[in-house]
Scaffold this motif. Structure first.
Motif, PDB file in Angstrom:
ATOM      1  N   UNK A  13      43.255 -23.185  64.677  1.00 53.38           N
ATOM      2  CA  UNK A  13      43.689 -21.830  64.389  1.00 53.38           C
ATOM      3  C   UNK A  13      45.157 -21.826  63.973  1.00 53.38           C
ATOM      4  N   UNK A  14      45.459 -21.097  62.896  1.00 51.64           N
ATOM      5  CA  UNK A  14      46.832 -21.001  62.429  1.00 51.64           C
ATOM      6  C   UNK A  14      47.192 -22.012  61.360  1.00 51.64           C
ATOM      7  N   UNK A  15      46.334 -23.008  61.155  1.00 49.48           N
ATOM      8  CA  UNK A  15      46.601 -24.022  60.136  1.00 49.48           C
ATOM      9  C   UNK A  15      46.140 -23.542  58.761  1.00 49.48           C
ATOM     10  N   UNK A  16      46.722 -24.140  57.738  1.00 45.90           N
ATOM     11  CA  UNK A  16      46.333 -23.847  56.364  1.00 45.90           C
ATOM     12  C   UNK A  16      45.228 -24.796  55.922  1.00 45.90           C
ATOM     13  N   UNK A  17      44.266 -24.273  55.177  1.00 45.21           N
ATOM     14  CA  UNK A  17      43.234 -25.141  54.599  1.00 45.21           C
ATOM     15  C   UNK A  17      43.104 -24.836  53.110  1.00 45.21           C
ATOM     16  N   UNK A  18      42.738 -25.852  52.373  1.00 46.63           N
ATOM     17  CA  UNK A  18      42.453 -25.695  50.943  1.00 46.63           C
ATOM     18  C   UNK A  18      41.061 -26.241  50.682  1.00 46.63           C
TER      19      UNK A  18
ATOM     20  N   UNK B 206      43.368 -20.787  52.508  1.00 48.14           N
ATOM     21  CA  UNK B 206      43.518 -19.854  53.629  1.00 48.14           C
ATOM     22  C   UNK B 206      44.794 -20.262  54.337  1.00 48.14           C
ATOM     23  N   UNK B 207      45.785 -19.388  54.375  1.00 52.77           N
ATOM     24  CA  UNK B 207      47.132 -19.769  54.839  1.00 52.77           C
ATOM     25  C   UNK B 207      47.180 -19.994  56.338  1.00 52.77           C
ATOM     26  N   UNK B 208      46.611 -19.131  57.098  1.00 47.74           N
ATOM     27  CA  UNK B 208      46.692 -19.229  58.558  1.00 47.74           C
ATOM     28  C   UNK B 208      45.307 -18.886  59.094  1.00 47.74           C
ATOM     29  N   UNK B 209      44.518 -19.922  59.359  1.00 52.15           N
ATOM     30  CA  UNK B 209      43.115 -19.702  59.698  1.00 52.15           C
ATOM     31  C   UNK B 209      42.941 -19.026  61.051  1.00 52.15           C
ATOM     32  N   UNK B 210      41.879 -18.205  61.115  1.00 52.76           N
ATOM     33  CA  UNK B 210      41.510 -17.534  62.355  1.00 52.76           C
ATOM     34  C   UNK B 210      40.123 -18.055  62.766  1.00 52.76           C
TER      35      UNK B 210
END
Lengths: 111, 113
Positions: free
Chosen positions: A15-20, A79-83
């Motif tokens: 949670x809170x990490x960026x993903x591409x 997604x900049x800051x994943x939930x």
């Protein structure tokens, strides 16, 4: 048979990490899309992309999401800051003359 | 509001037992009704696009038809390998500033030998 490819097939993130999430649409297509499917639910539209810009986006596609076509072949969803609630299958699609082809999906798991 | 409803939610058939899946829709100007097959954990696999009432398309044991309010996917003499979830989606009219597919929840088909 035309094919949309997606990488990775499975992404686990905190949670809170960026993903591409990456997609290679069908080469002569002009319309590109991202959809998602939460487990057990219907496929939901996120965003459509045409002529190097967003043509339509859903309410889900908030400021945490962005799309890019950095070169002539790749199409990415960031997604900049994943939930936790971003956990889902994410599908890329591209549209030809009369068919919309989907990729195999990326399963995103947010812990 | 554009909407797609599929029925039944689930269907169990004996091999060779023909049946039909229903997709009813409301959309502001139909620019295509799409049928897809989806296997567990996979992406939707394109089957058909229908554009106007009265149109029919066939592929192997599958035949899709379209009226002004609904579409049917007829499965003739199904085999176990036809087991999957069948998704219906509609694409609205660009005049209404929309280009997306709106999906139904699907019909989960199981075919037993």
């Amino acid at each position: 048979e035309p094919e949309v490819t997606q990488t990775p097939s499975h992404q686990v993130t905190q949670m809170g990490q960026e993903v591409i999430l990456r997609c290679v649409p069908i080469s002569n297509h002009l319309y590109f899309y991202w959809y998602r499917q939460i487990l057990g639910q219907k496929v939901e539209f996120l965003v459509s992309f045409y002529n190097n810009e967003i043509s339509e986006k859903s309410e889900i596609f908030d400021d945490q999401f962005s799309v890019e076509r950095p070169d002539g072949s790749n199409f990415t969803l960031k997604i900049r800051s994943t939930k936790l609630e971003d956990s889902a299958m994410y599908f890329c699609a591209s549209f030809g003359v009369s068919e919309q082809y989907f990729g195999p999906g990326t399963r995103l798991t947010v812990t | 509001e554009d909407q797609v409803t599929q029925s039944p939610e689930a269907l169990r058939l004996q091999e060779g037992e023909s049946s039909s899946l229903n997709c009813s829709y409301t959309v502001s100007g139909l620019r295509g009704l799409f049928w897809y097959r989806q296997d567990p954990g996979k992406g939707p696999e394109f089957l058909f696009t229908l554009y106007s009432a009265g149109e029919e398309k066939e592929k192997e044991r599958l035949k899709a038809t379209l009226t002004k309010k609904e579409s049917f996917l007829h499965i003739t003499a199904p085999k176990p390998e036809d087991s999957a979830t069948y998704l219906c989606a509609v694409r609205g009219d660009r005049l209404f500033n929309t280009d997306k597919l709106i999906f139904g929840t699907g019909t989960r088909l199981q075919v037993f030998p």
